[in-house]
Structure formats: C-alpha cells, structure tokens
Design a protein around this motif. Structure first.
Motif, short mmCIF file in Angstrom:
data_model
loop_
_atom_site.label_atom_id
_atom_site.label_comp_id
_atom_site.label_asym_id
_atom_site.label_seq_id
_atom_site.Cartn_x
_atom_site.Cartn_y
_atom_site.Cartn_z
N ARG A 6 -8.97 -1.74 -3.07
CA ARG A 6 -9.12 -3.20 -3.04
C ARG A 6 -8.32 -3.83 -1.91
O ARG A 6 -8.74 -4.82 -1.30
N LEU A 7 -7.17 -3.22 -1.60
CA LEU A 7 -6.30 -3.75 -0.54
C LEU A 7 -6.68 -3.23 0.84
O LEU A 7 -6.00 -3.50 1.82
N GLY A 8 -7.77 -2.44 0.91
CA GLY A 8 -8.31 -2.06 2.21
C GLY A 8 -7.87 -0.72 2.75
O GLY A 8 -8.06 -0.43 3.94
N ASP A 9 -7.30 0.14 1.91
CA ASP A 9 -6.87 1.45 2.39
C ASP A 9 -7.61 2.53 1.60
O ASP A 9 -8.34 2.25 0.65
N GLU A 67 -5.59 4.02 -7.50
CA GLU A 67 -6.55 4.20 -6.40
C GLU A 67 -7.45 2.97 -6.24
O GLU A 67 -7.77 2.57 -5.12
N ALA A 68 -7.83 2.37 -7.36
CA ALA A 68 -8.69 1.18 -7.30
C ALA A 68 -7.97 0.03 -6.58
O ALA A 68 -8.59 -0.70 -5.80
N LEU A 118 0.82 -1.20 0.00
CA LEU A 118 0.00 0.00 0.00
C LEU A 118 0.86 1.26 0.00
O LEU A 118 0.54 2.24 -0.67
N ASP A 119 1.96 1.24 0.75
CA ASP A 119 2.83 2.41 0.78
C ASP A 119 3.44 2.68 -0.59
O ASP A 119 3.55 3.83 -1.02
N LYS A 120 3.81 1.61 -1.30
CA LYS A 120 4.36 1.78 -2.65
C LYS A 120 3.31 2.36 -3.59
O LYS A 120 3.61 3.22 -4.44
N GLN A 141 -5.98 9.06 -15.41
CA GLN A 141 -6.46 7.70 -15.61
C GLN A 141 -5.58 6.68 -14.89
O GLN A 141 -6.07 5.73 -14.27
N LEU A 142 -4.26 6.87 -14.96
CA LEU A 142 -3.34 5.98 -14.26
C LEU A 142 -3.53 6.08 -12.75
O LEU A 142 -3.49 5.07 -12.04
#
Length: 199
Positions: free
Chosen positions: A108-111, A103-104, A55-57, A97-98
C-alpha cells in the motif's frame, strides 16, 4: 559512494539510491541542510516520519515474522509431543498471517516485500537454525529454542514501537501484532519453566 546512513538504518542494498540523492533527508542543497521529517506541529498539523523510514520498519518486522513462521514449522517437525506439534504449527500459521498483513501495508505504501526482510532484521535473526539446534534432543530443547526466538521477536517489535513518530495507523497495526507475539512468548516461557520444574 557508500551510504553509511542507510547502512545504519538497516536499509536494503539499493536503498541509498532513494535515500541519499539531492533533497534526501540529511543531504544539503545550496549550503542548506535538508532535515529528516520528525513529528512537530505546523499550523495544527502533526508531521510524522517519512515514508521510506516507515517502510524500513515494516520490512524489519516482516523479516522477524517470516523467521518465526519457519522456526515454528521446524519446531513442530522436531517435537515428539502431539500437543507441542499442534501448538507450534498454530504459531507458524499465526506468523504467516501477521506477515501477510505487514506485506499488505508495504504494498500500500508503494514498496515490494523483501524476501528476507530488512538488513536490520538479518542482523538480529529471530531464530537460529532449529534443525541444527535440536536434532537428536528432547522436547525441552525445542521449547527452549522457541522461547529464545520469541525473546528476539518481542525485542524487535519493541524497537519499532519506540519510534515516537510512527504514523498512527501503522502504530495501531504494530501494537495489535505485538500483543499477539508477546502472549505467545509468555506462554512458551511459562511452558519451558514448567518443564524445568518437572525434570
């Protein structure tokens, strides 16, 4: 207590609440060190980096992309050549767009996507304030500032791709985006060199 490990990784101001509690990577429990998850084979299963680090990356890249979105929009506003304006607006849309794609994955990973990306991205700003850098100057200066921003964007993506334990699905996304960012960088670099030759 201050989380020096979290600061070094470029975590957000509250990341230490999750990263440094008992059982967190690098903490100790009953005299035993709890190690960070690194890629290794265990019964034929390959382990990858922990969710927090992934998530940090992603937050780091999100900050890079939002910088580019704004930077190209400012460049389009200050360019006088119509083709440059069109190119910069297209690149601003591309970065938007990128960023939405990143963000998606963060969601999805919960953040939640951070408005300014990670602390690490803030310390390696992709763009200076284009408005301040190019006001009253010509198109060459605008292009040169865009190239400088793209230089840092490329470096930021390369930094993330250096992580050997990046999960395969995330690596695929980052590699695909990096190819687009690198192609944009190379085009703008060549454009600047052509303008230099024609001075």
């Amino acid at each position: 207590p201050v989380c020096f490990r979290a600061k070094r990784r470029g975590c957000g101001p509250y990341s230490h609440l999750m990263a440094c509690g008992p059982g967190a990577p690098g903490s100790t429990r009953k005299g035993r060190r709890v190690s960070r998850t690194r890629p290794h084979a265990l019964g034929g299963i390959t382990m990858t980096m922990n969710n927090e680090t992934v998530l940090d990356k992603l937050q780091y890249l999100l900050g890079t992309l939002r910088d580019g979105e704004k930077g190209f929009a400012d460049a389009a506003e200050h360019a006088t050549d119509a083709s440059l304006k069109s190119l910069f607006l297209e690149r601003s849309t591309q970065r938007s767009q990128l960023a939405s794609e990143v963000e998606a994955h963060i969601t999805r990973l919960g953040d939640k996507p951070r408005e300014g990306g990670s602390v690490g991205a803030a310390l390696h700003r992709t763009w200076l304030n284009v408005r301040d850098a190019v006001t009253g100057r010509g198109d060459y200066q605008v292009v040169a500032e865009c190239e400088r921003g793209e230089d840092v964007a490329v470096e930021n993506y390369q930094d993330v791709l250096k992580e050997a334990d990046l999960p395969a699905d995330i690596r695929s996304v980052v590699e695909t985006q990096f190819a687009q960012v690198k192609a944009s960088h190379d085009q703008i670099r060549d454009m600047k060199h052509s303008m230099e030759a024609n001075k």
